[in-house]
Design a protein around this motif. Structure first.
Motif, PDB file in Angstrom:
ATOM      1  N   THR A 249       0.993  -1.034   0.113  1.00 58.52           N
ATOM      2  CA  THR A 249       0.008   0.066   0.203  1.00 58.52           C
ATOM      3  C   THR A 249       0.789   1.240   0.151  1.00 58.52           C
ATOM      4  OG1 THR A 249      -1.908  -0.989   1.209  1.00 58.52           O
ATOM      5  CG2 THR A 249      -1.720   1.215   1.220  1.00 58.52           C
ATOM      6  N   THR A 251       0.484   5.506   0.079  1.00 59.38           N
ATOM      7  CA  THR A 251      -0.384   6.772   0.109  1.00 59.38           C
ATOM      8  C   THR A 251       0.198   7.780  -0.849  1.00 59.38           C
ATOM      9  OG1 THR A 251      -1.071   6.437   2.297  1.00 59.38           O
ATOM     10  CG2 THR A 251      -1.351   8.512   1.582  1.00 59.38           C
ATOM     11  N   ALA A 296      -4.783   6.414  -0.645  1.00 56.98           N
ATOM     12  CA  ALA A 296      -3.984   5.146  -0.734  1.00 56.98           C
ATOM     13  C   ALA A 296      -4.224   4.097  -1.843  1.00 56.98           C
ATOM     14  CB  ALA A 296      -4.412   4.366   0.767  1.00 56.98           C
ATOM     15  N   VAL A 298      -3.464   0.217  -3.437  1.00 55.15           N
ATOM     16  CA  VAL A 298      -3.044  -1.046  -3.267  1.00 55.15           C
ATOM     17  C   VAL A 298      -2.515  -1.829  -4.439  1.00 55.15           C
ATOM     18  CG1 VAL A 298      -3.418  -3.452  -2.094  1.00 55.15           C
ATOM     19  CG2 VAL A 298      -4.422  -1.510  -1.026  1.00 55.15           C
ATOM     20  N   THR A 336       6.222   4.052   1.754  1.00 51.19           N
ATOM     21  CA  THR A 336       4.853   3.989   2.025  1.00 51.19           C
ATOM     22  C   THR A 336       4.061   5.203   1.518  1.00 51.19           C
ATOM     23  OG1 THR A 336       5.259   4.695   4.045  1.00 51.19           O
ATOM     24  CG2 THR A 336       5.036   2.503   4.204  1.00 51.19           C
TER      25      THR A 336
END
Length: 342
Positions: A249, A251, A296, A298, A336
């Motif tokens: 994931t 962001t 976010a 994935v 991330t």
């Protein structure tokens, strides 16, 4: 009963058992039978009963099809026909096929789903009277339905007449080969891309990652994918690439964003998750700080991604103001967060 099951196993070569009409006996009884037959043998139950058919006092009356099927499977320790998917094949849009047991986010739910388009009860059959056809999938959906079950998680089954009597065998064989080549299993990860029409999903097999677009408006193909199958007047499309080890994931942030009335901020980029550079299928971000919009995503690890921020009209996707060059770059799994700026 147990003696007859042993007879089928020992004298007729039965490797597993299909339990018909399991409304007539308890799942615990099925578990006892299978312990005697062979505790590691395959078994599947046919639980064709909608939530509304249970008494009002029964918890299943207000439950989902998925919950009812998983409960029976847990108690019987058998797989179960995916009537949650079958119900959506009959009554839902393509996008809603994701609500079958085989599309559940939990792999423990996907791996017990025996998927099917029709069987001898639900569909038509060859012969003078056409079979029972209590709940047949319409003809114009059948090819797409087979593409979905054969290229997605679960344990797919093929109805004999579709394979051998009604001219669908070549398509089914092609889909089976594509499934095997990709290494798709009952519990393989599937991720639905709901920002497209129809059904768009990525499935991670053990050898390849598949991208499927069923009657969908996915027009720009993401980088790294090669064409695997176009069929049924291109209502069925599939592409393949190397499989990623796992999902991660990230962001995404867009800074210095000042959308006007009737506008919002989006992220668009090279992967299918970001619309394959098509602003009509970019993902919407939300305001998280002054002049910062975030969201976010994935996606598979170890993917080289190019992306940009766009301010887009809410009513016309072609009216878009793009972040200036160069593109933002990232490798998924390396961090991330990633930031773009107007």
């Amino acid at each position: 009963m147990m003696q007859e099951f042993r007879n089928l196993r020992d004298n007729y070569g039965a490797k597993g058992l299909r339990f018909d009409f399991v409304r007539g006996y308890t799942p615990e009884r099925v578990n006892l039978w299978m312990k005697d037959f062979g505790d590691q043998a395959f078994c599947v139950g046919e639980l064709w009963k909608s939530p509304g058919e249970f008494p009002a006092s029964d918890w299943r009356n207000k439950a989902s099809w998925q919950d009812i099927l998983k409960d029976w499977s847990d108690r019987s320790r058998c797989a179960v026909f995916d009537f949650a998917l079958k119900e959506r094949l009959q009554n839902g849009s393509l996008a809603e096929w994701r609500h079958g047991l085989n599309g559940n986010p939990d792999p423990a739910w996907r791996q017990i789903a025996v998927t099917f388009v029709d069987n001898h009860d639900t569909g038509y059959s060859p012969g003078q009277y056409g079979g029972q056809h209590h709940w047949p999938v319409p003809e114009d959906k059948r090819n797409i339905a087979y593409a979905y079950i054969l290229l997605s998680p679960g344990i797919p089954t093929v109805y004999w007449p579709d394979m051998y009597d009604w001219g669908r065998g070549d398509l089914i064989r092609t889909l089976i080969k594509l499934r095997k080549d990709a290494g798709i299993r009952a519990d393989s990860p599937i991720r639905f891309q709901s920002h497209y029409s129809g059904l768009v999903a990525t499935i991670n097999g053990s050898r390849q990652r598949l991208l499927i677009a069923l009657d969908a408006d996915l027009s720009m193909i993401p980088e790294g994918f090669t064409q695997a199958l176009f069929a049924d007047a291109e209502r069925i499309r599939a592409w393949q690439t190397r499989s990623a080890p796992e999902d991660t994931t990230t962001t995404l942030h867009c800074d210095n964003a000042n959308p006007g009335n009737g506008q919002a901020v989006y992220a668009v980029g090279s992967p299918v998750e970001l619309g394959a550079w098509d602003p009509a299928h970019a993902i919407a971000l939300k305001p998280t700080a002054p002049q910062r919009w975030s969201g976010a995503v994935v996606w598979p690890t170890q993917q080289a991604i190019k992306w940009k921020c766009v301010i887009r009209s809410l009513s016309n996707a072609n009216q878009a103001y793009w972040q200036k060059d160069p593109d933002n770059s990232l490798t998924t799994g390396a961090g991330t967060e990633a930031v773009g700026s107007f």
